[in-house]
Design a protein around this motif. Structure first.
Motif, PDB file in Angstrom:
ATOM      1  N   ILE A 152       0.842  -1.198   0.000  1.00 24.20           N
ATOM      2  CA  ILE A 152       0.000   0.000   0.000  1.00 24.20           C
ATOM      3  C   ILE A 152       0.878   1.249   0.000  1.00 24.20           C
ATOM      4  O   ILE A 152       0.658   2.188  -0.754  1.00 24.20           O
ATOM      5  CB  ILE A 152      -0.930  -0.008   1.231  1.00 24.20           C
ATOM      6  CG1 ILE A 152      -1.936  -1.158   1.091  1.00 24.20           C
ATOM      7  CG2 ILE A 152      -1.655   1.309   1.371  1.00 24.20           C
ATOM      8  CD1 ILE A 152      -2.643  -1.501   2.360  1.00 24.20           C
TER       9      ILE A 152
ATOM     10  N   LEU B 135       2.334   1.782  -3.353  1.00 29.39           N
ATOM     11  CA  LEU B 135       1.337   2.219  -4.330  1.00 29.39           C
ATOM     12  C   LEU B 135       0.990   3.685  -4.133  1.00 29.39           C
ATOM     13  O   LEU B 135       0.810   4.423  -5.077  1.00 29.39           O
ATOM     14  CB  LEU B 135       0.082   1.358  -4.224  1.00 29.39           C
ATOM     15  CG  LEU B 135       0.213  -0.010  -4.897  1.00 29.39           C
ATOM     16  CD1 LEU B 135      -1.017  -0.845  -4.585  1.00 29.39           C
ATOM     17  CD2 LEU B 135       0.370   0.150  -6.396  1.00 29.39           C
TER      18      LEU B 135
ATOM     19  N   THR C  11       3.654   5.792  -5.549  1.00 28.38           N
ATOM     20  CA  THR C  11       3.859   5.722  -6.993  1.00 28.38           C
ATOM     21  C   THR C  11       2.562   5.381  -7.698  1.00 28.38           C
ATOM     22  O   THR C  11       2.503   4.521  -8.545  1.00 28.38           O
ATOM     23  CB  THR C  11       4.916   4.660  -7.326  1.00 28.38           C
ATOM     24  OG1 THR C  11       4.395   3.395  -6.895  1.00 28.38           O
ATOM     25  CG2 THR C  11       6.232   4.916  -6.647  1.00 28.38           C
TER      26      THR C  11
ATOM     27  N   GLY D 185       2.706   4.883 -11.238  1.00 31.68           N
ATOM     28  CA  GLY D 185       3.782   4.068 -11.773  1.00 31.68           C
ATOM     29  C   GLY D 185       4.905   4.921 -12.321  1.00 31.68           C
ATOM     30  O   GLY D 185       5.582   4.561 -13.267  1.00 31.68           O
TER      31      GLY D 185
ATOM     32  N   ALA E 264       6.134   2.741 -15.638  1.00 30.73           N
ATOM     33  CA  ALA E 264       5.608   1.433 -16.030  1.00 30.73           C
ATOM     34  C   ALA E 264       4.198   1.622 -16.563  1.00 30.73           C
ATOM     35  O   ALA E 264       3.391   2.333 -15.960  1.00 30.73           O
ATOM     36  CB  ALA E 264       5.591   0.483 -14.834  1.00 30.73           C
TER      37      ALA E 264
ATOM     38  N   LYS F 147       0.891  -0.521 -18.699  1.00 29.98           N
ATOM     39  CA  LYS F 147       0.349  -1.812 -19.129  1.00 29.98           C
ATOM     40  C   LYS F 147      -0.140  -1.713 -20.568  1.00 29.98           C
ATOM     41  O   LYS F 147      -0.766  -0.727 -20.953  1.00 29.98           O
ATOM     42  CB  LYS F 147      -0.817  -2.212 -18.219  1.00 29.98           C
ATOM     43  CG  LYS F 147      -1.446  -3.546 -18.573  1.00 29.98           C
ATOM     44  CD  LYS F 147      -2.559  -3.903 -17.601  1.00 29.98           C
ATOM     45  CE  LYS F 147      -3.836  -3.139 -17.884  1.00 29.98           C
ATOM     46  NZ  LYS F 147      -5.003  -3.747 -17.226  1.00 29.98           N
TER      47      LYS F 147
ATOM     48  N   ALA G  99      -1.888   1.714 -20.751  1.00 26.10           N
ATOM     49  CA  ALA G  99      -2.756   2.084 -19.641  1.00 26.10           C
ATOM     50  C   ALA G  99      -1.933   2.110 -18.365  1.00 26.10           C
ATOM     51  O   ALA G  99      -0.779   1.678 -18.344  1.00 26.10           O
ATOM     52  CB  ALA G  99      -3.906   1.097 -19.516  1.00 26.10           C
TER      53      ALA G  99
ATOM     54  N   VAL H 171      -0.764   1.037 -14.541  1.00 27.05           N
ATOM     55  CA  VAL H 171      -0.539  -0.282 -13.952  1.00 27.05           C
ATOM     56  C   VAL H 171      -1.398  -0.477 -12.698  1.00 27.05           C
ATOM     57  O   VAL H 171      -1.095  -1.299 -11.856  1.00 27.05           O
ATOM     58  CB  VAL H 171       0.955  -0.504 -13.611  1.00 27.05           C
ATOM     59  CG1 VAL H 171       1.761  -0.660 -14.875  1.00 27.05           C
ATOM     60  CG2 VAL H 171       1.483   0.646 -12.753  1.00 27.05           C
ATOM     61  N   GLU H 172      -2.476   0.277 -12.630  1.00 25.87           N
ATOM     62  CA  GLU H 172      -3.359   0.155 -11.466  1.00 25.87           C
ATOM     63  C   GLU H 172      -3.905  -1.265 -11.357  1.00 25.87           C
ATOM     64  O   GLU H 172      -3.993  -1.831 -10.276  1.00 25.87           O
ATOM     65  CB  GLU H 172      -4.505   1.157 -11.605  1.00 25.87           C
ATOM     66  CG  GLU H 172      -5.290   1.356 -10.350  1.00 25.87           C
ATOM     67  CD  GLU H 172      -6.470   2.293 -10.578  1.00 25.87           C
ATOM     68  OE1 GLU H 172      -7.333   2.342  -9.702  1.00 25.87           O
ATOM     69  OE2 GLU H 172      -6.519   2.963 -11.633  1.00 25.87           O
ATOM     70  N   ILE H 173      -4.277  -1.827 -12.522  1.00 26.17           N
ATOM     71  CA  ILE H 173      -4.790  -3.197 -12.509  1.00 26.17           C
ATOM     72  C   ILE H 173      -3.958  -4.042 -13.453  1.00 26.17           C
ATOM     73  O   ILE H 173      -4.083  -3.939 -14.676  1.00 26.17           O
ATOM     74  CB  ILE H 173      -6.272  -3.229 -12.911  1.00 26.17           C
ATOM     75  CG1 ILE H 173      -7.101  -2.536 -11.837  1.00 26.17           C
ATOM     76  CG2 ILE H 173      -6.732  -4.664 -13.111  1.00 26.17           C
ATOM     77  CD1 ILE H 173      -8.545  -2.359 -12.183  1.00 26.17           C
ATOM     78  N   VAL H 174      -3.084  -4.844 -12.884  1.00 27.15           N
ATOM     79  CA  VAL H 174      -2.243  -5.747 -13.672  1.00 27.15           C
ATOM     80  C   VAL H 174      -2.569  -7.172 -13.241  1.00 27.15           C
ATOM     81  O   VAL H 174      -2.666  -7.459 -12.053  1.00 27.15           O
ATOM     82  CB  VAL H 174      -0.746  -5.442 -13.473  1.00 27.15           C
ATOM     83  CG1 VAL H 174       0.105  -6.489 -14.175  1.00 27.15           C
ATOM     84  CG2 VAL H 174      -0.422  -4.048 -14.003  1.00 27.15           C
ATOM     85  N   LEU H 175      -2.738  -8.040 -14.229  1.00 22.61           N
ATOM     86  CA  LEU H 175      -3.115  -9.424 -13.966  1.00 22.61           C
ATOM     87  C   LEU H 175      -2.130 -10.356 -14.656  1.00 22.61           C
ATOM     88  O   LEU H 175      -1.403  -9.938 -15.569  1.00 22.61           O
ATOM     89  CB  LEU H 175      -4.517  -9.690 -14.517  1.00 22.61           C
ATOM     90  CG  LEU H 175      -5.661  -8.881 -13.911  1.00 22.61           C
ATOM     91  CD1 LEU H 175      -6.953  -9.187 -14.648  1.00 22.61           C
ATOM     92  CD2 LEU H 175      -5.807  -9.175 -12.434  1.00 22.61           C
TER      93      LEU H 175
ATOM     94  N   ASP I 261      -0.633 -10.187 -18.464  1.00 16.59           N
ATOM     95  CA  ASP I 261      -0.465  -8.827 -18.970  1.00 16.59           C
ATOM     96  C   ASP I 261       0.985  -8.562 -19.359  1.00 16.59           C
ATOM     97  O   ASP I 261       1.914  -9.196 -18.856  1.00 16.59           O
ATOM     98  CB  ASP I 261      -0.885  -7.803 -17.902  1.00 16.59           C
ATOM     99  CG  ASP I 261      -2.401  -7.639 -17.839  1.00 16.59           C
ATOM    100  OD1 ASP I 261      -3.074  -8.044 -18.807  1.00 16.59           O
ATOM    101  OD2 ASP I 261      -2.894  -7.113 -16.826  1.00 16.59           O
TER     102      ASP I 261
ATOM    103  N   VAL J 170       3.803  -5.472 -19.500  1.00 17.48           N
ATOM    104  CA  VAL J 170       4.073  -4.152 -18.925  1.00 17.48           C
ATOM    105  C   VAL J 170       5.306  -3.571 -19.613  1.00 17.48           C
ATOM    106  O   VAL J 170       6.312  -4.259 -19.794  1.00 17.48           O
ATOM    107  CB  VAL J 170       4.304  -4.248 -17.403  1.00 17.48           C
ATOM    108  CG1 VAL J 170       4.748  -2.906 -16.825  1.00 17.48           C
ATOM    109  CG2 VAL J 170       3.032  -4.728 -16.709  1.00 17.48           C
TER     110      VAL J 170
END
Lengths: 162, 344
Positions: A8, A11, A14, A17, A33, A35, A51, A53-57, A60, A62
């Motif tokens: 946390i 995050l 940054t 990112g 960084a 995505k 996009a 990198v708030e939501i990286v799965l 993906d 990067v």
């Protein structure tokens, strides 16, 4: 858990990112960084957009871009950018870019570097073989020209999240 | 997955970037939800004759949770009587996402041209979870599933074996099929059935990350088949005659014993019916004595060789008489196989 707390904090620091060097000196060095997202337009054409990198799965890709700018009064030479392939990611072959740069890689954590074709690894059977891109641990860009005051350039590479 | 207690924090949003978002497909050994990916770049350079080095700050992001699941019937029909009780079909529930996830399970009747009968729900169909003691369904061992009471919690990449255990209604025709669909839905609120790519803010593993609905739409189902078999095959073995070497009927060494295997098929066609009769211990088969009575035809003698007739001795099965009756229509009368052995 501790790890979560750390995550946390990082995050928050940054959230975009994006990071800028704190050190004093003529080179201002930043890292971002992003995505890759595949989108389809109205005509059914696929294209790749970048996009956050708030939501990286898993699965993906990067893109890391490191930008260096000479904000000093005199030219800077012998610029070498080192970037480790982040833990828990795999370097995507042929993705390292950089204008006027020679790109070399390491498979031993940055102790030694070589071009992609010369990089070898000792396989399970004891024989040397060419290293696979996903086995690279570090990337180094050797920037050939001098960087004049006010100029900037950037290098980039991509990783896949397994 | 995240506990239900923080429902008020749910925000539904869908990833959307100038068009339809393509969703990548995920393979095994995925990066676990909550993994932090961090990176620091370093630059060295020369200025005013001296070497200098500078680094960027560390940038980091956290891998979020993708919720994905698959459910697969093992494609083995349950062959059942009508009526019948506690008949199991087997499914595998796989958590194909990258976090720990809880799934709720439901069962439903199917309406399709090949589905001949329905089950009484919920009374006649239970879901059981394999407890790991003995492979395959064991009524005494495996765990009865109760909706939202013991929903299986499955780790990333792990699977659970599930059973549908059904009572079969009476009065069904031979080969009738009853189909049942088992469904597993993620219990993460808003996940099951939502479009792939739907973002469930702060509902990922542990609650500090987001959950993203994967290509399975966070639910999965498959349908198993119960197939009624009304055919019964009854095989009885009786001693017909005993002839000792003195002309009597005593069971003494060298006495010849002729016994009969009676085969009754009722209720339909017994497919690929084969009778294998091992010669009893302490007796010796009397060559050339296999008699087959296939009504309405009279009794015929089968050779011991594996040849044009349907019987042999010691060839198809060592030390045994084998008679291949094939698809045998029931109701045609008792099929008799007579065999003679000598007591050693």
């Amino acid at each position: 858990m501790n790890i979560r707390t750390v995550s946390i904090t990082l995050l928050l620091a940054t959230a975009t990112g994006f990071a800028v060097a704190q050190e004093q000196g003529p080179i201002v060095f930043s890292n971002i960084a992003q995505k890759e997202v595949v989108v389809i337009d109205e005509n059914g054409e696929e294209s790749i957009e970048l996009a956050s990198v708030e939501i990286v799965l898993p699965g993906d890709t990067v893109l890391y871009t490191s930008t260096f700018t000479n904000q000093g009064e005199e030219a800077v030479s012998n610029i070498v950018v080192d970037n480790p392939v982040p833990e828990n990611t795999q370097y995507l072959g042929f993705s390292a870019r950089g204008e006027s740069t020679e790109v070399v890689f390491s498979v031993d954590g940055g102790a030694t570097f070589a071009g992609a074709a010369e990089l070898t690894i000792t396989g399970d059977n004891g024989e040397q073989r060419t290293a696979l891109p996903e086995e690279y641990t570090n990337i180094r860009w050797i920037y050939a020209p001098e960087l004049a005051p006010g100029q900037s350039s950037s290098v980039s590479f991509k990783v896949r999240i397994p | 997955m995240r506990t239900r207690s923080k429902i008020q924090q749910i925000v539904l949003a869908t990833l959307f970037f100038g068009g339809i978002t393509l969703w990548p497909s995920y393979s095994a050994a995925q990066t676990a939800a909550g993994t932090i990916i961090s990176n620091t770049a370093t630059a060295s350079y020369t200025v005013s004759g001296g070497p200098t080095e500078t680094s960027t700050d560390t940038i980091a992001f956290t891998v979020q949770e993708v919720i994905d699941v698959s459910l697969t019937w093992d494609s083995v029909n349950a062959i059942v009587d009508t009526p019948d009780t506690d008949q199991a079909t087997t499914f595998t529930l796989l958590n194909s996402g990258n976090g720990t996830e809880e799934f709720e399970l439901t069962v439903a009747n199917v309406s399709s041209p090949t589905d001949d009968f329905d089950f009484t729900l919920p009374a006649d169909v239970q879901i059981y979870i394999e407890d790991g003691t003995t492979a395959g369904f064991q009524l005494a061992e495996d765990t009865l599933y109760v909706f939202n009471t013991n929903d299986p919690v499955v780790a990333q990449g792990a699977s659970e074996t599930l059973y549908l255990v059904a009572d079969i209604p009476g009065g069904q025709t031979h080969n009738f099929e009853g189909h049942l669909t088992l469904t597993a839905d993620s219990t993460t609120v808003g996940a099951a059935g939502s479009a792939a790519g739907t973002t469930l803010t702060n509902l990922g593993d542990g609650g500090a990350i987001d959950a993203i609905v994967g290509s399975s739409q966070a639910d999965a189902s498959d349908t198993s088949i119960y197939q009624v078999n009304t055919v019964s095959v009854t095989v009885t073995k009786t001693v017909m005659t005993v002839l000792d070497e003195f002309g009597g009927t005593d069971l003494i060494p060298n006495a010849e014993v002729t016994y009969r295997i009676a085969v009754d098929v009722v209720g339909g066609t017994a497919e690929a019916l084969t009778i294998v009769d091992p010669i009893p211990a302490n007796t010796t088969y009397e060559p050339g004595t296999i008699q087959l009575e296939l009504p309405p035809a009279p009794s015929v003698t089968l050779t011991d060789a594996s040849d044009g007739d349907v019987g042999d001795y010691n060839l198809t099965n060592p030390g045994a008489v084998t008679v291949v009756l094939g698809d045998t229509v029931g109701g045609g009368g008792t099929i008799n196989i007579d065999i003679t052995v000598t007591i050693d």
